[in-house]
Design a protein around this motif. Sequence first.
Motif, PDB file in Angstrom:
ATOM      1  N   ALA A  70       0.835  -1.204   0.000  1.00 12.91           N
ATOM      2  CA  ALA A  70       0.000   0.000   0.000  1.00 12.91           C
ATOM      3  C   ALA A  70       0.868   1.251   0.000  1.00 12.91           C
ATOM      4  O   ALA A  70       0.577   2.225  -0.710  1.00 12.91           O
ATOM      5  CB  ALA A  70      -0.931  -0.009   1.209  1.00 12.91           C
ATOM      6  N   SER A 272      -6.013  -3.560   3.071  1.00 13.32           N
ATOM      7  CA  SER A 272      -4.859  -2.658   3.027  1.00 13.32           C
ATOM      8  C   SER A 272      -5.323  -1.252   2.688  1.00 13.32           C
ATOM      9  O   SER A 272      -6.356  -1.073   2.032  1.00 13.32           O
ATOM     10  CB  SER A 272      -3.814  -3.149   2.021  1.00 13.32           C
ATOM     11  N   TYR A 273      -4.528  -0.260   3.134  1.00  9.51           N
ATOM     12  CA  TYR A 273      -4.918   1.146   2.994  1.00  9.51           C
ATOM     13  C   TYR A 273      -3.699   1.978   2.618  1.00  9.51           C
ATOM     14  O   TYR A 273      -2.687   1.972   3.336  1.00  9.51           O
ATOM     15  CB  TYR A 273      -5.510   1.663   4.313  1.00  9.51           C
ATOM     16  N   ARG A 274      -3.801   2.692   1.516  1.00 10.21           N
ATOM     17  CA  ARG A 274      -2.737   3.628   1.127  1.00 10.21           C
ATOM     18  C   ARG A 274      -3.005   4.957   1.818  1.00 10.21           C
ATOM     19  O   ARG A 274      -4.095   5.535   1.695  1.00 10.21           O
ATOM     20  CB  ARG A 274      -2.721   3.809  -0.390  1.00 10.21           C
ATOM     21  N   GLY A 280       1.564   3.396   4.295  1.00  8.41           N
ATOM     22  CA  GLY A 280       0.501   2.421   4.102  1.00  8.41           C
ATOM     23  C   GLY A 280       0.195   1.681   5.387  1.00  8.41           C
ATOM     24  O   GLY A 280       0.963   1.721   6.355  1.00  8.41           O
TER      25      GLY A 280
END
Length: 364
Positions: A70, A272-274, A280
């Motif tokens: 991410a 998942s997270y950017r 990330g």
Amino acid sequence: MSLAIRNQIDVTVSLAGDAIAAVEILPRARPPLGRLFAGKPPASLLNVLPRIFSLCAAAHQVAFLSAIEAARGEGISLATRQHRIAMVVAERLAELLRGLFVGHFPLDATSAAAIRALMQGVSALLSSAEPSCGQVRREAIARVAIALAALGITNEEGAPRLGTPLALRVAALEEDALNPTPMQHSFLSVADDRDVIERLVDDAGFCRCPDLEGRIPETGAWARQMMRLQITLGRSGPAERLKARIAEIARLRAWLRLGARVETAEHGIVESYRLGPGRGAAAVECARGRLYHAVELDRQRQMSRFEVIAPTEWNFHARGPLVRSLQGAVLAAKPRGQRAVRAMVASFDPCVGFTLNFREIGDA
């Protein structure tokens, strides 16, 4: 975690007569992960993570890889996602089983052969996580199913067969040695990910003492069952938590048997997270609950920050679910009641050992 300074949790229960007047928790110490890994390439951490996080190592590796991807803005293939989810599920099954039998049947000679066969099957299942090992995985799942049936778990609801050691253990825990106060429960879910991650990256102390605007939710097998059934008020003793563990074992085994497909996987099991260039985070639903990793990379794409918050930090928070479950509860006769308190603490399944001490209010 092998690098921790003090790798255990201390729980002190204060009694006023037969009632629990107070519960104090001294949390474990945590290693300074950010300082340990600063300036190192992310790839160098993959072999180190299983030594630091000896429990749920696959979940930690998946969370770390997902957070790094991410941060780099990288995507993954459907096959890779399926492989990672299967790894997490197989490990969750193994950890739930390990806790089930280590915690409840360490000396049960009548179940010893079935337990050995079960753990051998789970070990083979974990080693067959590679996509190319489909036949080996199917054989391992069949062995697990046979061993579970021998222990009395024969259906996807997970209710143990009457008269089996598991059923007898559940019945023993259902005895009213501990009468907790009824209360509304709050559970950690994928809907909380953004709030948790925001606090995790903004507040250096959050990973040690998490708090969502005064809310400290529970996470783990029982919390997952309550969310699935959409229940927030109900019995929460050791018997209910054991039954939730058994039911989840049956469901996970069924999911693996039916092909471990992404489209039928549990919602939010790996996310998942950017968070921006070089930043990330990821969340993974592991055996003990929701695990979070957050990373930041410098201009050379080396590690500059690494934050982790494990399920134990929520469940064993000083104002968290365990404390709320015990506070105000009334015990039966002291030795039996104290055993029930220990069973309650153990049912929250911390990822480290714990001590439990009792004191009368008059001792202070």
